[in-house]
Enzyme design. Structure first.
Site, PDB file in Angstrom:
ATOM      1  N   SER A  43      36.005  40.912  56.641  1.00 31.77           N
ATOM      2  CA  SER A  43      35.157  42.098  56.758  1.00 31.77           C
ATOM      3  C   SER A  43      34.218  42.249  55.560  1.00 31.77           C
ATOM      4  O   SER A  43      34.544  41.862  54.443  1.00 31.77           O
ATOM      5  CB  SER A  43      36.020  43.344  56.914  1.00 31.77           C
ATOM      6  OG  SER A  43      36.907  43.465  55.835  1.00 31.77           O
ATOM      7  N   GLN A 103      32.809  44.380  52.761  1.00 26.76           N
ATOM      8  CA  GLN A 103      33.590  45.396  52.066  1.00 26.76           C
ATOM      9  C   GLN A 103      33.068  45.640  50.661  1.00 26.76           C
ATOM     10  O   GLN A 103      32.225  44.905  50.156  1.00 26.76           O
ATOM     11  CB  GLN A 103      35.056  44.954  51.989  1.00 26.76           C
ATOM     12  CG  GLN A 103      35.217  43.574  51.376  1.00 26.76           C
ATOM     13  CD  GLN A 103      36.657  43.061  51.496  1.00 26.76           C
ATOM     14  OE1 GLN A 103      37.341  42.941  50.492  1.00 26.76           O
ATOM     15  NE2 GLN A 103      37.100  42.780  52.701  1.00 26.76           N
ATOM     16  N   HIS A 115      34.838  47.548  46.831  1.00 27.06           N
ATOM     17  CA  HIS A 115      36.052  48.124  46.248  1.00 27.06           C
ATOM     18  C   HIS A 115      35.659  49.211  45.263  1.00 27.06           C
ATOM     19  O   HIS A 115      34.719  49.045  44.489  1.00 27.06           O
ATOM     20  CB  HIS A 115      36.868  47.041  45.565  1.00 27.06           C
ATOM     21  CG  HIS A 115      37.170  45.893  46.471  1.00 27.06           C
ATOM     22  ND1 HIS A 115      38.021  46.007  47.545  1.00 27.06           N
ATOM     23  CD2 HIS A 115      36.689  44.633  46.509  1.00 27.06           C
ATOM     24  CE1 HIS A 115      38.059  44.855  48.190  1.00 27.06           C
ATOM     25  NE2 HIS A 115      37.260  44.000  47.581  1.00 27.06           N
ATOM     26  N   LYS A 124      39.723  47.376  42.111  1.00 28.16           N
ATOM     27  CA  LYS A 124      40.082  46.047  42.607  1.00 28.16           C
ATOM     28  C   LYS A 124      38.938  45.059  42.379  1.00 28.16           C
ATOM     29  O   LYS A 124      38.365  44.529  43.322  1.00 28.16           O
ATOM     30  CB  LYS A 124      40.436  46.127  44.090  1.00 28.16           C
ATOM     31  CG  LYS A 124      41.157  44.878  44.609  1.00 28.16           C
ATOM     32  CD  LYS A 124      41.152  44.876  46.128  1.00 28.16           C
ATOM     33  CE  LYS A 124      41.888  43.667  46.676  1.00 28.16           C
ATOM     34  NZ  LYS A 124      41.341  43.199  47.940  1.00 28.16           N
ATOM     35  N   GLU A 184      37.303  41.563  41.807  1.00 31.34           N
ATOM     36  CA  GLU A 184      37.744  40.263  42.324  1.00 31.34           C
ATOM     37  C   GLU A 184      36.824  39.161  41.813  1.00 31.34           C
ATOM     38  O   GLU A 184      35.642  39.385  41.602  1.00 31.34           O
ATOM     39  CB  GLU A 184      37.650  40.217  43.852  1.00 31.34           C
ATOM     40  CG  GLU A 184      38.497  41.211  44.557  1.00 31.34           C
ATOM     41  CD  GLU A 184      38.199  41.279  46.052  1.00 31.34           C
ATOM     42  OE1 GLU A 184      39.153  41.498  46.792  1.00 31.34           O
ATOM     43  OE2 GLU A 184      37.042  41.133  46.466  1.00 31.34           O
ATOM     44  N   HIS A 205      30.308  42.887  49.752  1.00 29.97           N
ATOM     45  CA  HIS A 205      30.524  41.443  49.856  1.00 29.97           C
ATOM     46  C   HIS A 205      31.353  41.098  51.079  1.00 29.97           C
ATOM     47  O   HIS A 205      32.041  41.945  51.643  1.00 29.97           O
ATOM     48  CB  HIS A 205      31.226  40.912  48.596  1.00 29.97           C
ATOM     49  CG  HIS A 205      32.587  41.508  48.367  1.00 29.97           C
ATOM     50  ND1 HIS A 205      32.753  42.724  47.757  1.00 29.97           N
ATOM     51  CD2 HIS A 205      33.834  41.090  48.668  1.00 29.97           C
ATOM     52  CE1 HIS A 205      34.042  43.014  47.673  1.00 29.97           C
ATOM     53  NE2 HIS A 205      34.718  42.045  48.240  1.00 29.97           N
ATOM     54  N   ARG A 210      35.454  49.326  54.059  1.00 29.34           N
ATOM     55  CA  ARG A 210      34.853  48.303  54.922  1.00 29.34           C
ATOM     56  C   ARG A 210      33.530  48.742  55.526  1.00 29.34           C
ATOM     57  O   ARG A 210      33.291  49.925  55.730  1.00 29.34           O
ATOM     58  CB  ARG A 210      35.835  47.913  56.019  1.00 29.34           C
ATOM     59  CG  ARG A 210      37.050  47.203  55.452  1.00 29.34           C
ATOM     60  CD  ARG A 210      38.029  46.749  56.514  1.00 29.34           C
ATOM     61  NE  ARG A 210      39.118  46.011  55.866  1.00 29.34           N
ATOM     62  CZ  ARG A 210      40.153  46.602  55.285  1.00 29.34           C
ATOM     63  NH1 ARG A 210      40.256  47.908  55.290  1.00 29.34           N
ATOM     64  NH2 ARG A 210      41.088  45.884  54.690  1.00 29.34           N
ATOM     65  N   LYS A 224      39.105  47.051  61.802  1.00 31.79           N
ATOM     66  CA  LYS A 224      39.783  48.111  61.046  1.00 31.79           C
ATOM     67  C   LYS A 224      38.869  49.313  60.848  1.00 31.79           C
ATOM     68  O   LYS A 224      37.678  49.270  61.162  1.00 31.79           O
ATOM     69  CB  LYS A 224      40.225  47.573  59.682  1.00 31.79           C
ATOM     70  CG  LYS A 224      41.312  46.526  59.782  1.00 31.79           C
ATOM     71  CD  LYS A 224      41.728  46.057  58.399  1.00 31.79           C
ATOM     72  CE  LYS A 224      42.712  44.884  58.491  1.00 31.79           C
ATOM     73  NZ  LYS A 224      42.866  44.207  57.205  1.00 31.79           N
TER      74      LYS A 224
END
Ligand SMILES: [Zn+2]
Length: 421
Positions: free
Chosen positions: A107, A109, A111, A134, A136, A274, A293, A299
């Protein structure tokens, strides 16, 4: 006996549907290297989790240790984290280290940062399970494709002009505002936010009709031998075949398409939109599950939170490649050090000519993954030698060094995650 402070781990495999199947998956190939695992040909092997996350706490592979999992062991010996890491992260391993093998897109998304994560968790704990940020980092193992950050405005304007179905979702007013904002960064960000919000707020019937129209047109143009690149046709059809009728298919006109060659990385800080599309990578992240998302998903999509939080700073795809640095004191070491305290990833490439190599101590617990090569490892804190081969994962307590006696003829490649505060 003194406590064993370096030991091998058996790590959790996640078989999410988007993973590459069977031995096409780098995750499956790595695990087979380290463990006798019967790989099922059609089964997806999406993620390898190397850490102490409760949803995939690594098993300790040393029968002299009484604890079963890494999480239990760290809870018992928090000093293994290193004193600074232990204090800064309340006795928890601050990162989760992963390998990903992506076959179909994940997906789109973003954060939240820590403040937003805390607010979202308090308001909607069912969607936002913790209070942490979060960040990454993804480092390509194979050619890795993804979407990352907003495109330069000129590119978005070109798509608005050439893709009428996309223009219809954004609307005349917002598109015109974006066009007139060029040259004024603050106004551009505002106009971009308006354009993106307009599109994300469209009614489902409207965007599904436009998407069907667009897919039909691009398919026909392709069949007639026309170049569809002005509509980003190849990527559109690929994503649409994976997520038919999904609003995320239109995001390819807003977001940069980024391709990482092996060893190249992208860092996804707070609020950066991203998506991972295809390929295998090493990933490291702060311990959290907070994801907002924006499509390519079945979802929950929280459109308001998403459109409010995003970083609307247009920049070219090339600027999304994260600069790693060569360690000046060790030519084998490349450091991927993002602007967050939670984690750093280190690549260790031992050339064929080097047969004895010392993995330097750091003031942080670390997790070490062997991607290539074989070695016998001597570490005083292991109390016996450990065999390392492709797929081996070791937990190394803070301030421990390892001596590798390399036996493979072509050297070794290892990745190490730690927290360099
Ligand atoms: Zn993400």
């Amino acid at each position: 006996m003194e406590e064993v402070r370096v030991f091998p781990l058996t790590c959790a495999v996640q078989n999410y549907a988007w993973g590459k199947a069977g031995l096409d998956s780098e995750v499956a190939r790595l695990v087979v290297g380290g463990e006798p695992l019967a790989v099922i040909e059609e089964k997806p092997y999406a993620e390898l989790w190397m850490g102490a996350h409760p949803k995939g706490d690594a098993q300790i592979k040393d029968n002299r240790i009484t604890q079963t999992t890494l999480g239990q062991w760290i809870a018992h010996y928090p000093a293994c984290l290193g004193s600074k890491v232990k204090d800064a992260f309340q006795g928890q391993l601050p990162f989760l280290f992963k390998v990903l093998s992506v076959n179909t897109a994940l997906s789109i998304q973003a954060h939240p940062n820590k403040d937003l994560a805390a607010r979202l968790h308090a308001q909607f704990p069912e969607h936002y399970p913790d209070t942490n940020h979060k960040p990454e980092m993804a480092i390509a193992l194979t050619r890795f494709q993804g979407l990352c950050g907003f495109r330069p405005v000129e590119e978005i304007l070109a798509f608005l002009q050439r893709v009428p179905e996309f223009h219809a979702l954004v609307g005349n007013e917002a598109a015109e505002e974006l066009r007139r904002s060029v040259g004024d960064d603050a106004r551009t960000s505002q106009a971009l936010k308006k354009c993106f919000t307009r599109m994300m707020s469209c009614e489902k019937k409207v965007f599904v009709d436009e998407l069907n129209e667009l897919v039909k047109r691009v398919t026909e143009e392709g069949a007639a031998g026309k170049d569809t690149s002005s509509s980003n046709g190849e990527l559109l059809l690929r994503l649409h075949s994976q997520y038919p009728g999904d609003i995320g298919c239109f995001s390819i006109y807003f977001l940069n398409y980024v391709v990482l060659e092996p060893g190249q990385a992208m860092f996804l800080g707070a609020n950066e939109p991203h998506a991972y599309i295809y390929g295998d990578c090493i990933e490291c992240m702060a311990c959290s599950d907070n994801t907002v998302r924006a499509g390519l998903t079945r979802k929950y999509i929280d459109v308001n939170t998403l459109c409010e939080m995003l970083n609307y700073s247009p920049a070219p795809a090339s600027s999304k490649i994260f600069a790693c640095v060569q360690d000046p004191s060790d030519p084998c070491v490349t450091v991927y050090d993002p602007p967050v305290p939670d984690f750093t990833v280190i690549k260790i490439q031992v050339p064929a000519s080097v047969k004895e190599y010392t993995v330097a101590p750091v003031d942080s617990a670390s997790i070490l993954l062997v991607i290539e090569g074989d070695a016998m490892v001597t570490a005083p804190a292991a109390h016996s030698d450990i065999t390392m081969r492709r797929g081996t994962v070791l937990f190394v307590s803070a301030n421990e060094s390892l001596s590798l006696h390399v036996s493979s003829p072509s050297g070794m490649v290892l990745f190490r995650a730690c927290s360099l505060l």
